[in-house]
Design a protein around this motif. Structure first.
Motif, PDB file in Angstrom:
ATOM      1  N   ILE A 197       0.829  -1.200   0.000  1.00  0.00           N
ATOM      2  CA  ILE A 197       0.000   0.000   0.000  1.00  0.00           C
ATOM      3  C   ILE A 197       0.868   1.257   0.000  1.00  0.00           C
ATOM      4  CG2 ILE A 197      -1.714   1.297   1.330  1.00  0.00           C
ATOM      5  CD1 ILE A 197      -2.862  -1.348   2.262  1.00  0.00           C
ATOM      6  N   GLU A 198       1.981   1.223   0.723  1.00  0.00           N
ATOM      7  CA  GLU A 198       2.803   2.413   0.871  1.00  0.00           C
ATOM      8  C   GLU A 198       3.597   2.736  -0.400  1.00  0.00           C
ATOM      9  OE1 GLU A 198       2.666  -0.061   2.962  1.00  0.00           O
ATOM     10  OE2 GLU A 198       1.742   0.827   4.740  1.00  0.00           O
ATOM     11  N   THR A 199       4.194   1.715  -1.023  1.00  0.00           N
ATOM     12  CA  THR A 199       5.079   1.973  -2.159  1.00  0.00           C
ATOM     13  C   THR A 199       4.399   1.805  -3.510  1.00  0.00           C
ATOM     14  OG1 THR A 199       5.821  -0.324  -2.255  1.00  0.00           O
ATOM     15  CG2 THR A 199       7.006   1.170  -0.767  1.00  0.00           C
ATOM     16  N   GLY A 200       3.283   1.083  -3.570  1.00  0.00           N
ATOM     17  CA  GLY A 200       2.635   0.833  -4.844  1.00  0.00           C
ATOM     18  C   GLY A 200       3.297  -0.260  -5.657  1.00  0.00           C
ATOM     19  N   LYS A 201       4.224  -1.014  -5.051  1.00  0.00           N
ATOM     20  CA  LYS A 201       4.908  -2.099  -5.740  1.00  0.00           C
ATOM     21  C   LYS A 201       4.113  -3.391  -5.597  1.00  0.00           C
ATOM     22  CE  LYS A 201       8.659   0.315  -6.756  1.00  0.00           C
ATOM     23  NZ  LYS A 201       9.117   0.559  -8.138  1.00  0.00           N
ATOM     24  N   ASP A 245      -8.330   1.329   9.284  1.00  0.00           N
ATOM     25  CA  ASP A 245      -7.227   1.487  10.226  1.00  0.00           C
ATOM     26  C   ASP A 245      -5.920   1.910   9.563  1.00  0.00           C
ATOM     27  OD1 ASP A 245      -8.950   0.673  12.236  1.00  0.00           O
ATOM     28  OD2 ASP A 245      -8.454  -1.447  11.957  1.00  0.00           O
ATOM     29  N   HIS A 246      -5.901   2.005   8.245  1.00  0.00           N
ATOM     30  CA  HIS A 246      -4.634   2.355   7.595  1.00  0.00           C
ATOM     31  C   HIS A 246      -4.396   3.860   7.703  1.00  0.00           C
ATOM     32  CE1 HIS A 246      -1.410   2.520   4.597  1.00  0.00           C
ATOM     33  NE2 HIS A 246      -1.297   1.221   4.798  1.00  0.00           N
ATOM     34  N   PRO A 247      -3.198   4.282   8.108  1.00  0.00           N
ATOM     35  CA  PRO A 247      -2.966   5.719   8.330  1.00  0.00           C
ATOM     36  C   PRO A 247      -2.830   6.533   7.050  1.00  0.00           C
ATOM     37  CG  PRO A 247      -0.946   4.476   8.716  1.00  0.00           C
ATOM     38  CD  PRO A 247      -2.026   3.470   8.474  1.00  0.00           C
ATOM     39  N   ILE A 248      -2.505   5.882   5.930  1.00  0.00           N
ATOM     40  CA  ILE A 248      -2.256   6.635   4.695  1.00  0.00           C
ATOM     41  C   ILE A 248      -3.463   6.572   3.772  1.00  0.00           C
ATOM     42  CG2 ILE A 248      -0.771   6.831   2.672  1.00  0.00           C
ATOM     43  CD1 ILE A 248       1.463   5.573   4.320  1.00  0.00           C
ATOM     44  N   CYS A 249      -3.854   5.371   3.372  1.00  0.00           N
ATOM     45  CA  CYS A 249      -4.983   5.187   2.454  1.00  0.00           C
ATOM     46  C   CYS A 249      -6.108   4.462   3.193  1.00  0.00           C
ATOM     47  CB  CYS A 249      -4.560   4.384   1.229  1.00  0.00           C
ATOM     48  SG  CYS A 249      -3.231   5.123   0.262  1.00  0.00           S
ATOM     49  N   ASN A 250      -7.253   5.081   3.268  1.00  0.00           N
ATOM     50  CA  ASN A 250      -8.392   4.415   3.906  1.00  0.00           C
ATOM     51  C   ASN A 250      -9.505   4.062   2.934  1.00  0.00           C
ATOM     52  OD1 ASN A 250      -9.137   7.023   3.424  1.00  0.00           O
ATOM     53  ND2 ASN A 250      -9.828   7.457   5.510  1.00  0.00           N
ATOM     54  N   LEU A 251      -9.312   4.329   1.634  1.00  0.00           N
ATOM     55  CA  LEU A 251     -10.275   3.926   0.613  1.00  0.00           C
ATOM     56  C   LEU A 251      -9.520   3.564  -0.656  1.00  0.00           C
ATOM     57  CD1 LEU A 251     -13.194   3.583  -0.444  1.00  0.00           C
ATOM     58  CD2 LEU A 251     -13.120   5.988  -1.125  1.00  0.00           C
ATOM     59  N   PHE A 252      -9.946   2.440  -1.254  1.00  0.00           N
ATOM     60  CA  PHE A 252      -9.330   1.983  -2.503  1.00  0.00           C
ATOM     61  C   PHE A 252     -10.430   1.765  -3.537  1.00  0.00           C
ATOM     62  CE2 PHE A 252      -6.535   0.692   0.919  1.00  0.00           C
ATOM     63  CZ  PHE A 252      -5.277   1.083   0.450  1.00  0.00           C
ATOM     64  N   THR A 253     -10.123   2.118  -4.766  1.00  0.00           N
ATOM     65  CA  THR A 253     -11.045   1.907  -5.879  1.00  0.00           C
ATOM     66  C   THR A 253     -10.277   1.290  -7.035  1.00  0.00           C
ATOM     67  OG1 THR A 253     -10.664   4.158  -6.717  1.00  0.00           O
ATOM     68  CG2 THR A 253     -12.538   3.836  -5.230  1.00  0.00           C
TER      69      THR A 253
END
Length: 495
Positions: A186-190, A466-474
């Motif tokens: 989630i953090e790096t996008g890898k 609970d994720h501090p950076i991204c809390n919604l994904f599409t």
């Protein structure tokens, strides 16, 4: 001159109306014969290449059209006469009420003046109320902060489903029409792990509640349960090869072509064999989910059935039948043995497995088109989305009518609800993603432009509270998933 009574005047007008109507009918009938004879004579004198039968048919059709227009014209004249009569009555009443002798022109002037004043008042009131409504919408949406944080690019075809792991480390999962599923940092996008065990489109992905195990549904008529092992190092968050080299189901693929952006699915371990394959459907498996505890799984298929499996033995426990058309989605309750299935038959069904001896089913009817998804929320509520451009909130104790309805301008795909904040994320066919609360109040619309947001249909949404950076994904059919940071103040949610 004495004024006629109302009854005499109305009787007199009725006689005149009947007389004029009968005269018009006689004129119409007589004129039809003359016109028909005249038209035939004219056509006979012309050099026409049409057969006589075709010409006669055309004459009859044009005659019918002309009669219809003539009748409309006569009705219009009669309506005008009635309007004039009513205007004269109003003028006479105005003279009596005002007690003054006003001419017809003066009455028209006064009436037009009062009408203009009334219309001006209506316009002023309408503008004021509209400005208040628009300003309230602007205030509501401006206070919600929605920021694009990360884009996850690497699939070679559209992405149908997105999900977030419930165990540590928290990773993002995507299911694509390119026959693969990918796990992402989630953090790096890898990309961390690729699953390539299906031979058809991967339509959904769900993570096990307590283990590093994923469940995927595919167009190859199967659902696969497969294990992944990832570790996120602090300096360079990628898949730890030493952690997975001892597993038989992991294989490294050097043939994977790197994506154009250089940050896709290249150089990551590939899982090619499932732990368990669930095979009982006769059609595309469109969705799958874990029951509470993770010992059983449910699948939904285009063969109009949903199947409940035992994960350890891969045996079919129950076949859930009753839908009239293909299923589109299935979802399980987070804490109870409840399953909800949606279908193209405009309904969704609630299956209750809490009592081992009794398996009840309830049917929810309220949509007018395909129900694309239905999900559980906190308490006894279910939220359903449909191709009829509506989202409905239901109370499980009252199946007759929804407690809230959200109307949109585009078909709604797989929705997801933020349990803590009670926010519904609506992915649309028109590339938009909108946020609503459980009462149907619109909170925000995610930003979208040529450089930001989805460029094609948005297929699914998933919250990670609970994720501090991204809390919604599409995710969508532009081959990418997007991570968002959504910040909606508590005061705004209370409104």
């Amino acid at each position: 001159m004495p004024i006629e009574s109302g009854s005499c005047a109305s009787a007199r007008q009725a006689k005149q109306k009947r007389k004029s109507h009968s005269l018009s009918i006689r004129r119409t009938n007589s004129s039809e014969q003359e016109r028909a004879a005249l038209q035939r004579d004219m056509l006979e004198g012309q050099d026409s290449k049409l057969p006589s039968s075709v010409r006669n048919t055309l004459l009859e059709l044009f005659g019918q059209i002309e009669r219809e227009f003539e009748n409309l014209y006569i009705e219009n004249l009669e309506l005008r006469r009635e309007i004039d009569t009513l205007n004269e009555r109003l003028a006479a009443e105005g003279q009596t009420i005002d007690g003054a002798e006003l001419s017809k022109g003066q009455l028209k002037t006064k009436a037009s003046h009062s009408t203009s004043q009334l219309s001006q008042k209506l316009k002023t009131t309408y503008k004021a109320s509209t400005s208040k409504i628009v300003s309230s919408f602007k205030t509501t949406t401006s206070r919600a902060i929605c920021q694009l944080v990360k884009e996850y690019v690497g699939h070679r075809d559209g992405i149908w489903d997105v999900s977030v792991a419930k165990t540590q480390p928290v990773v993002l999962g995507t299911a694509s029409a390119d026959h693969t599923a990918l796990l992402w940092s989630i953090e790096t996008g890898k990309s961390l792990v690729k699953y390539a065990g299906h031979v058809g489109s991967v339509n959904s992905i769900k993570f096990h509640p307590t283990e590093q195990v994923a469940l995927t549904a595919s167009g190859d008529q199967t659902a696969h349960i497969w294990r992944y092992i990832v570790q996120l190092p602090t300096p360079q968050p990628t898949a730890d090869c030493s952690q997975v080299s001892g597993e038989d189901e992991f294989e490294f693929s050097d043939k994977d072509e790197p994506d154009g952006d250089g940050d896709g699915s290249s150089d990551c371990p590939t899982v090619r064999a499932p732990l368990t394959s669930l095979k009982s459907h006769q059609g595309v498996v469109i969705a799958a989910d874990w029951l509470v505890g993770g010992k059983q799984a449910v699948t939904a298929s285009w063969d109009r059935t949903a199947n409940l499996y035992d994960v350890e033995t891969s045996e079919l426990v129950h076949s859930l039948t009753g839908h009239d058309q293909e299923l589109t989605h299935c979802c399980t309750h987070p804490t109870q043995r409840l399953v909800v299935t949606s279908s193209r038959d405009t309904t969704f069904r609630l299956w209750d497995f809490r009592d081992p001896s009794i398996h009840s089913v309830n049917v929810f009817q309220g949509h007018t088109d395909t129900v694309t998804s239905a999900v559980f929320t906190v308490g006894d509520n279910v939220v359903s989305g449909s191709d009829d451009r509506t989202v409905k909130v239901w109370d499980l104790k009252n199946m007759r009518s929804p407690i809230a309805t959200i109307r949109t301008d585009s078909a709604v795909n797989r929705i997801n609800v933020c349990v803590g904040q009670r926010i519904i994320a609506l992915p649309h066919d028109n590339r938009q993603v909108r946020l609503f609360d459980m009462s149907g109040v619109r909170l925000a619309r995610l930003p979208r432009s040529n450089r930001q947001g989805h460029r094609r249909m948005v297929c699914c949404s998933a919250w990670s509270e609970d994720h501090p950076i991204c809390n919604l994904f599409t995710c969508g059919f532009d081959r990418q998933a997007i991570g968002w940071n959504i910040n909606i103040p508590a005061l705004l949610q209370e409104k």
